[in-house]
Design a protein around this motif. Structure first.
Motif, PDB file in Angstrom:
ATOM      1  N   ASN A 154     -18.175 -21.504  14.419  1.00  0.00           N
ATOM      2  CA  ASN A 154     -18.767 -21.763  15.594  1.00  0.00           C
ATOM      3  C   ASN A 154     -17.785 -22.305  16.679  1.00  0.00           C
ATOM      4  OD1 ASN A 154     -21.292 -20.965  14.853  1.00  0.00           O
ATOM      5  ND2 ASN A 154     -22.026 -23.053  14.131  1.00  0.00           N
ATOM      6  N   ARG A 155     -16.800 -22.959  16.407  1.00  0.00           N
ATOM      7  CA  ARG A 155     -15.857 -23.410  17.248  1.00  0.00           C
ATOM      8  C   ARG A 155     -14.830 -22.341  17.427  1.00  0.00           C
ATOM      9  NH1 ARG A 155     -17.002 -28.013  20.751  1.00  0.00           N
ATOM     10  NH2 ARG A 155     -18.300 -29.219  19.524  1.00  0.00           N
ATOM     11  N   PHE A 156     -14.602 -21.447  16.563  1.00  0.00           N
ATOM     12  CA  PHE A 156     -13.580 -20.454  16.549  1.00  0.00           C
ATOM     13  C   PHE A 156     -13.487 -19.739  18.066  1.00  0.00           C
ATOM     14  CE2 PHE A 156     -11.687 -16.252  15.567  1.00  0.00           C
ATOM     15  CZ  PHE A 156     -10.703 -16.660  14.953  1.00  0.00           C
ATOM     16  N   PRO A 157     -12.361 -19.756  18.715  1.00  0.00           N
ATOM     17  CA  PRO A 157     -12.230 -18.959  20.086  1.00  0.00           C
ATOM     18  C   PRO A 157     -12.344 -17.432  19.712  1.00  0.00           C
ATOM     19  CG  PRO A 157      -9.864 -19.581  18.978  1.00  0.00           C
ATOM     20  CD  PRO A 157     -10.947 -20.332  18.296  1.00  0.00           C
ATOM     21  N   VAL A 158     -13.174 -17.020  20.699  1.00  0.00           N
ATOM     22  CA  VAL A 158     -13.634 -15.657  20.683  1.00  0.00           C
ATOM     23  C   VAL A 158     -13.010 -14.824  21.912  1.00  0.00           C
ATOM     24  CG1 VAL A 158     -15.274 -16.045  18.933  1.00  0.00           C
ATOM     25  CG2 VAL A 158     -15.990 -16.097  21.460  1.00  0.00           C
ATOM     26  N   SER A 159     -13.360 -13.588  21.818  1.00  0.00           N
ATOM     27  CA  SER A 159     -12.920 -12.971  23.159  1.00  0.00           C
ATOM     28  C   SER A 159     -14.248 -13.031  23.955  1.00  0.00           C
ATOM     29  CB  SER A 159     -12.343 -11.405  23.076  1.00  0.00           C
ATOM     30  OG  SER A 159     -13.234 -10.797  22.221  1.00  0.00           O
ATOM     31  N   SER A 160     -13.778 -12.372  25.436  1.00  0.00           N
ATOM     32  CA  SER A 160     -14.989 -12.365  26.138  1.00  0.00           C
ATOM     33  C   SER A 160     -16.156 -11.202  25.936  1.00  0.00           C
ATOM     34  CB  SER A 160     -14.597 -12.300  27.625  1.00  0.00           C
ATOM     35  OG  SER A 160     -13.874 -10.960  27.899  1.00  0.00           O
ATOM     36  N   ASP A 161     -15.548 -10.188  25.391  1.00  0.00           N
ATOM     37  CA  ASP A 161     -16.630  -9.101  24.955  1.00  0.00           C
ATOM     38  C   ASP A 161     -17.447  -9.422  23.768  1.00  0.00           C
ATOM     39  OD1 ASP A 161     -14.571  -8.783  23.401  1.00  0.00           O
ATOM     40  OD2 ASP A 161     -14.159  -6.678  23.557  1.00  0.00           O
ATOM     41  N   TYR A 162     -17.108 -10.501  22.957  1.00  0.00           N
ATOM     42  CA  TYR A 162     -17.644 -10.551  21.599  1.00  0.00           C
ATOM     43  C   TYR A 162     -19.124 -11.088  21.931  1.00  0.00           C
ATOM     44  CZ  TYR A 162     -19.330 -13.408  17.576  1.00  0.00           C
ATOM     45  OH  TYR A 162     -20.221 -14.070  16.521  1.00  0.00           O
ATOM     46  N   GLN A 163     -19.878 -10.371  20.916  1.00  0.00           N
ATOM     47  CA  GLN A 163     -21.645 -10.560  20.838  1.00  0.00           C
ATOM     48  C   GLN A 163     -21.909 -11.129  19.599  1.00  0.00           C
ATOM     49  OE1 GLN A 163     -23.131  -6.570  21.942  1.00  0.00           O
ATOM     50  NE2 GLN A 163     -22.765  -7.215  23.967  1.00  0.00           N
ATOM     51  N   ALA A 164     -22.424 -12.164  19.484  1.00  0.00           N
ATOM     52  CA  ALA A 164     -22.835 -12.713  18.334  1.00  0.00           C
ATOM     53  C   ALA A 164     -23.726 -11.815  17.543  1.00  0.00           C
ATOM     54  CB  ALA A 164     -23.374 -14.080  18.299  1.00  0.00           C
ATOM     55  N   HIS A 165     -24.839 -11.440  18.294  1.00  0.00           N
ATOM     56  CA  HIS A 165     -25.754 -10.632  17.701  1.00  0.00           C
ATOM     57  C   HIS A 165     -26.053  -9.055  18.330  1.00  0.00           C
ATOM     58  CE1 HIS A 165     -27.431 -14.523  16.822  1.00  0.00           C
ATOM     59  NE2 HIS A 165     -27.789 -14.019  15.714  1.00  0.00           N
ATOM     60  N   THR A 166     -26.001  -8.178  17.446  1.00  0.00           N
ATOM     61  CA  THR A 166     -26.413  -6.744  17.953  1.00  0.00           C
ATOM     62  C   THR A 166     -27.572  -6.229  17.034  1.00  0.00           C
ATOM     63  OG1 THR A 166     -24.922  -5.899  16.052  1.00  0.00           O
ATOM     64  CG2 THR A 166     -24.140  -6.262  18.188  1.00  0.00           C
ATOM     65  N   TYR A 167     -28.369  -5.115  17.312  1.00  0.00           N
ATOM     66  CA  TYR A 167     -29.159  -4.391  16.906  1.00  0.00           C
ATOM     67  C   TYR A 167     -28.843  -3.143  16.080  1.00  0.00           C
ATOM     68  CZ  TYR A 167     -31.916  -7.976  18.847  1.00  0.00           C
ATOM     69  OH  TYR A 167     -32.695  -9.183  19.314  1.00  0.00           O
ATOM     70  N   GLU A 168     -29.320  -2.910  15.026  1.00  0.00           N
ATOM     71  CA  GLU A 168     -29.118  -1.657  14.415  1.00  0.00           C
ATOM     72  C   GLU A 168     -30.410  -0.785  13.746  1.00  0.00           C
ATOM     73  OE1 GLU A 168     -26.461  -2.012  10.995  1.00  0.00           O
ATOM     74  OE2 GLU A 168     -28.062  -3.263   9.621  1.00  0.00           O
ATOM     75  N   ASP A 169     -30.496   0.285  13.798  1.00  0.00           N
ATOM     76  CA  ASP A 169     -31.582   1.168  13.211  1.00  0.00           C
ATOM     77  C   ASP A 169     -31.409   1.265  11.694  1.00  0.00           C
ATOM     78  OD1 ASP A 169     -32.736   1.881  15.734  1.00  0.00           O
ATOM     79  OD2 ASP A 169     -31.244   3.438  15.846  1.00  0.00           O
ATOM     80  N   VAL A 170     -32.696   0.625  11.109  1.00  0.00           N
ATOM     81  CA  VAL A 170     -32.876   0.774   9.582  1.00  0.00           C
ATOM     82  C   VAL A 170     -34.126   1.313   9.228  1.00  0.00           C
ATOM     83  CG1 VAL A 170     -31.358  -1.509   9.413  1.00  0.00           C
ATOM     84  CG2 VAL A 170     -33.768  -1.628   9.699  1.00  0.00           C
ATOM     85  N   LYS A 171     -33.987   1.967   8.195  1.00  0.00           N
ATOM     86  CA  LYS A 171     -35.266   2.555   7.298  1.00  0.00           C
ATOM     87  C   LYS A 171     -35.834   1.571   6.415  1.00  0.00           C
ATOM     88  CE  LYS A 171     -36.423   6.589   8.017  1.00  0.00           C
ATOM     89  NZ  LYS A 171     -36.510   7.912   7.786  1.00  0.00           N
ATOM     90  N   LEU A 172     -36.933   1.035   6.286  1.00  0.00           N
ATOM     91  CA  LEU A 172     -37.734   0.542   5.327  1.00  0.00           C
ATOM     92  C   LEU A 172     -38.575   1.165   4.761  1.00  0.00           C
ATOM     93  CD1 LEU A 172     -37.993  -2.991   6.942  1.00  0.00           C
ATOM     94  CD2 LEU A 172     -36.156  -2.292   5.610  1.00  0.00           C
ATOM     95  N   TYR A 173     -38.937   0.974   3.280  1.00  0.00           N
ATOM     96  CA  TYR A 173     -39.716   1.470   2.445  1.00  0.00           C
ATOM     97  C   TYR A 173     -40.757   0.842   2.113  1.00  0.00           C
ATOM     98  CZ  TYR A 173     -36.447   5.482   2.650  1.00  0.00           C
ATOM     99  OH  TYR A 173     -35.261   6.258   3.167  1.00  0.00           O
ATOM    100  N   LEU A 174     -41.991   1.180   2.457  1.00  0.00           N
ATOM    101  CA  LEU A 174     -43.229   0.327   1.640  1.00  0.00           C
ATOM    102  C   LEU A 174     -43.458   1.053   0.256  1.00  0.00           C
ATOM    103  CD1 LEU A 174     -45.405  -1.994   1.785  1.00  0.00           C
ATOM    104  CD2 LEU A 174     -46.645  -0.265   2.984  1.00  0.00           C
TER     105      LEU A 174
END
Length: 199
Positions: free
Chosen positions: A170-190
């Motif tokens: 959490n203290r690690f230096p990151v670039s300005s374009d770093y995004q901690a969270h993104t969203y991806e499409d997934v398929k789930l099966y019931l």
């Protein structure tokens, strides 16, 4: 084997051919093939019963076993009683008395494909319902959704949640374009699991 050894049956419009010996366990069918029913005027015996269910009657007479979806058991028992096959009727009673425990679960595409031992084309999913035999489960539905994905700033693979990164990440230096969270499409099966082993 001669033609006289064969029995040609028309059950509710569905034709079956088998041997006389196969039918001997059934009181009703034995009576027919022994010629005690005078209403038959051709070499084909017509029986006004369910042609689909007779397939499982014949399977049992040939092998001593059968496999059928649970929803048909009561109807199959009625057919077994009609044909005079008490051993089959008793076997169905035991299956019907077995408690069926059902569990529903959402699987990822990776989990689902590994369970079925092959990749399923999404356009063919409806045709697979109830036909997957690798393990006792039935596909109910599939859904597409967005999943929130955490990215560790240090790119540590096992850190898939921010709380697992710990103080150093959490203290690690990151670039300005770093995004901690993104969203991806997934398929789930019931899927529906039967612990009794019947689908």
């Amino acid at each position: 084997m001669t033609g006289a050894d064969l029995a040609k049956l028309n059950v509710g419009g569905t034709n079956y051919v088998t041997t006389h010996d196969t039918l001997r366990e059934s009181v009703y069918l034995t009576t027919l093939i022994d010629g005690e029913w005078d209403e038959q005027t051709s070499d084909e015996i017509f029986i006004d019963r369910d042609g689909f269910l007779f397939r499982f009657i014949l399977l049992y007479l040939r092998t001593g076993d059968f496999e059928i979806e649970r929803c048909y058991l009561k109807s199959l028992k009625n057919e077994a009683d009609f044909y005079g096959i008490p051993a089959l009727s008793n076997k169905i009673d035991k299956i019907m008395d077995t408690k069926e425990e059902v569990l529903y679960q959402l699987l990822t595409e990776e989990q689902f494909n590994s369970s079925t031992n092959h990749t399923i084309d999404p356009f063919l999913l409806p045709s697979y319902i109830g036909r997957v035999k690798a393990i006792p489960f039935q596909l109910i539905s599939s859904i597409s959704c967005l999943r929130k994905v955490y990215h560790c700033p240090r790119e540590i693979f096992v850190h898939k949640e921010s709380y697992r990164c710990g103080y150093k990440c959490n203290r690690f230096p990151v670039s300005s374009d770093y995004q901690a969270h993104t969203y991806e499409d997934v398929k789930l099966y019931l899927v529906r699991f039967n612990t009794s082993g019947d689908v």
